[in-house]
Write a protein that holds these residues in place. Structure first.
Motif, PDB file in Angstrom:
ATOM      1  N   GLU A 162       0.714  -1.110  -0.032  1.00 20.31           N
ATOM      2  CA  GLU A 162      -0.092   0.030   0.065  1.00 20.31           C
ATOM      3  C   GLU A 162       0.989   1.360  -0.144  1.00 20.31           C
ATOM      4  O   GLU A 162       0.315   2.263  -0.516  1.00 20.31           O
ATOM      5  CB  GLU A 162      -0.817   0.031   1.322  1.00 20.31           C
ATOM      6  CG  GLU A 162      -1.930  -1.046   1.152  1.00 20.31           C
ATOM      7  CD  GLU A 162      -2.619  -1.252   2.340  1.00 20.31           C
ATOM      8  OE1 GLU A 162      -2.799  -0.499   3.314  1.00 20.31           O
ATOM      9  OE2 GLU A 162      -3.747  -2.394   2.441  1.00 20.31           O
ATOM     10  N   GLN A 165       1.936   1.638  -3.497  1.00 22.80           N
ATOM     11  CA  GLN A 165       0.537   2.315  -4.440  1.00 22.80           C
ATOM     12  C   GLN A 165       0.540   3.750  -4.060  1.00 22.80           C
ATOM     13  O   GLN A 165       0.244   4.444  -5.010  1.00 22.80           O
ATOM     14  CB  GLN A 165      -0.444   1.474  -3.912  1.00 22.80           C
ATOM     15  CG  GLN A 165      -0.625   0.000  -4.468  1.00 22.80           C
ATOM     16  CD  GLN A 165      -1.804  -0.789  -3.860  1.00 22.80           C
ATOM     17  OE1 GLN A 165      -2.642  -0.183  -3.193  1.00 22.80           O
ATOM     18  NE2 GLN A 165      -1.807  -2.058  -3.943  1.00 22.80           N
ATOM     19  N   CYS A 166       0.916   4.216  -3.022  1.00 22.43           N
ATOM     20  CA  CYS A 166       0.657   5.542  -2.819  1.00 22.43           C
ATOM     21  C   CYS A 166       1.643   6.358  -3.503  1.00 22.43           C
ATOM     22  O   CYS A 166       1.663   7.474  -4.305  1.00 22.43           O
ATOM     23  CB  CYS A 166       0.954   5.785  -1.217  1.00 22.43           C
ATOM     24  SG  CYS A 166      -0.490   5.698  -0.222  1.00 22.43           S
ATOM     25  N   CYS A 200      -3.925   6.083   7.579  1.00 21.44           N
ATOM     26  CA  CYS A 200      -4.946   4.854   7.031  1.00 21.44           C
ATOM     27  C   CYS A 200      -6.374   5.316   7.307  1.00 21.44           C
ATOM     28  O   CYS A 200      -6.627   6.089   8.339  1.00 21.44           O
ATOM     29  CB  CYS A 200      -4.618   3.618   8.115  1.00 21.44           C
ATOM     30  SG  CYS A 200      -3.061   3.029   8.272  1.00 21.44           S
ATOM     31  N   VAL A 204      -6.826   1.164   5.253  1.00 17.31           N
ATOM     32  CA  VAL A 204      -6.135   0.988   4.026  1.00 17.31           C
ATOM     33  C   VAL A 204      -5.035   2.350   4.279  1.00 17.31           C
ATOM     34  O   VAL A 204      -5.450   3.591   4.492  1.00 17.31           O
ATOM     35  CB  VAL A 204      -6.796   1.148   2.827  1.00 17.31           C
ATOM     36  CG1 VAL A 204      -6.035   1.289   1.366  1.00 17.31           C
ATOM     37  CG2 VAL A 204      -7.552  -0.059   2.919  1.00 17.31           C
TER      38      VAL A 204
END
Length: 351
Positions: A162, A165-166, A200, A204
């Protein structure tokens, strides 16, 4: 004494540079010399190091030499002599006033103010937030969207899907192609010593902050704030708030968000640059917003009410800063010849 057998081994040299940074790192950029892509020059007694890249006929150094304070000027002069033996000249990007004044006392040195860095004492952050309604409102906006900030070990963050992805989503919004030198996007490729705070939402990760130590100042550089595609407004302020409070609790006395390029609040003391350089910098601030929002970055940081702005300089061994020096610095950051980098940036903009 550092074993000479280490030299030529980039990993070993990086470890040795990191050890010197951990003991003597004072300049804001000191810890960034352990990022991938830099070369290292050590004094003969291995007591000081310079992290640099070669750009054309110049060695562009990151910040300042790292070593015992009393030996920094001698290290800088020895580095310049080593460069001259290879028909290279030295440029320091990101130097601060103390080095500029000490070096300029012995050698001809051009000093160009390239911006300023906002600084805080993290211990004073909670009362600052308490008396600043605008800050509380931004922090509250993110919290009201269900965002929660927590620390995440840097080694885990470096591998977390994650987080990756950021970073990918954030890079896609940048006006410029990926750059190198001191703005390498993947700073977590060298996680040692860094602190990571993740934001988060519904479990997520939607944004994160990377802080890098500045050991000799009992301080930290906020090296990156990365917002993913679904990060709500206020998440940057919420991340900064969490980092300030956590680092203050651990003894931090100084924190900066790093260089604000071309900041107009620097309070810098430097000679007026040549007309061509002044014109180029003016055009860059006025028309470079399509690729990098200089004014917006300065405005955002000013809204956080820094306690001071420290001037940051570009130093070069010449009577006045030349266009050739700026060209070399552009090559260091772009990783390629500046015309090729500009072409890539224009193509990216068209796309």
């Amino acid at each position: 004494m550092i074993a000479s057998a280490c030299f030529g081994d980039v990993t070993c040299e990086r470890e040795l540079a990191g050890a010197l940074v951990g003991r003597y790192g004072w300049n804001t950029l000191a810890c960034q010399i352990v990022n991938p892509g830099l070369r290292y020059w050590f004094t003969p007694d291995r007591s000081a190091v310079v992290g640099f890249v070669e750009a054309g006929s110049a060695w562009v150094a990151a910040g300042e030499p790292v070593g015992p304070p009393a030996h920094v000027v001698a290290a800088a002069e020895a580095f310049a002599a080593a460069a001259a033996r290879r028909r290279r000249r030295v440029i320091y990007f990101g130097a601060q006033a103390s080095l500029a004044e000490r070096l300029g006392a012995s050698l001809p040195l051009a000093r160009l103010a390239i911006g300023a860095q906002p600084v805080w004492d993290p211990r004073d952050w909670p009362p600052l937030v308490a008396r600043t309604a605008s800050l509380r409102a931004q922090i509250g906006r993110a919290r009201n969207k269900g965002v929660v900030v927590a620390p995440l070990p840097a080694e885990r963050a470096a591998q977390h899907p994650e987080v990756r992805q950021c970073l990918t989503a954030w890079l896609a919004t940048r006006g410029l192609p990926p750059m190198s030198f001191l703005v390498t996007p993947d700073v977590l490729a060298a996680p040692a010593g860094r602190r990571v705070f993740v934001a988060c939402r519904e479990g997520v990760i939607v944004a994160y902050l990377v802080a890098t130590p500045v050991p000799a100042r009992q301080g930290w550089l906020v090296e990156q704030i990365v917002r993913g595609q679904h990060a709500p407004n206020g998440v940057s302020e919420l991340l900064i708030d969490a980092a300030m409070r956590a680092l203050a609790a651990e003894g931090a006395r100084w924190l900066t968000l790093g260089l604000t390029p071309l900041a107009q609040v620097s309070g810098a003391h430097a000679p007026e640059p040549p007309p061509a350089v002044r014109l180029l910098l003016g055009l860059l601030r006025a028309w470079g917003g399509r690729f990098y929002n200089f004014a917006g970055l300065e405005a955002f940081r000013a809204r956080l009410h820094p306690q001071a702005w420290e001037p940051v300089y570009l130093l070069s061994y010449e009577s006045r800063t030349s266009l050739a020096t700026l060209y070399a610095v552009a090559g260091a950051f772009g990783g390629v010849a500046p015309p090729l980098f500009v072409g890539r940036a224009l193509l990216r903009a068209l796309r």
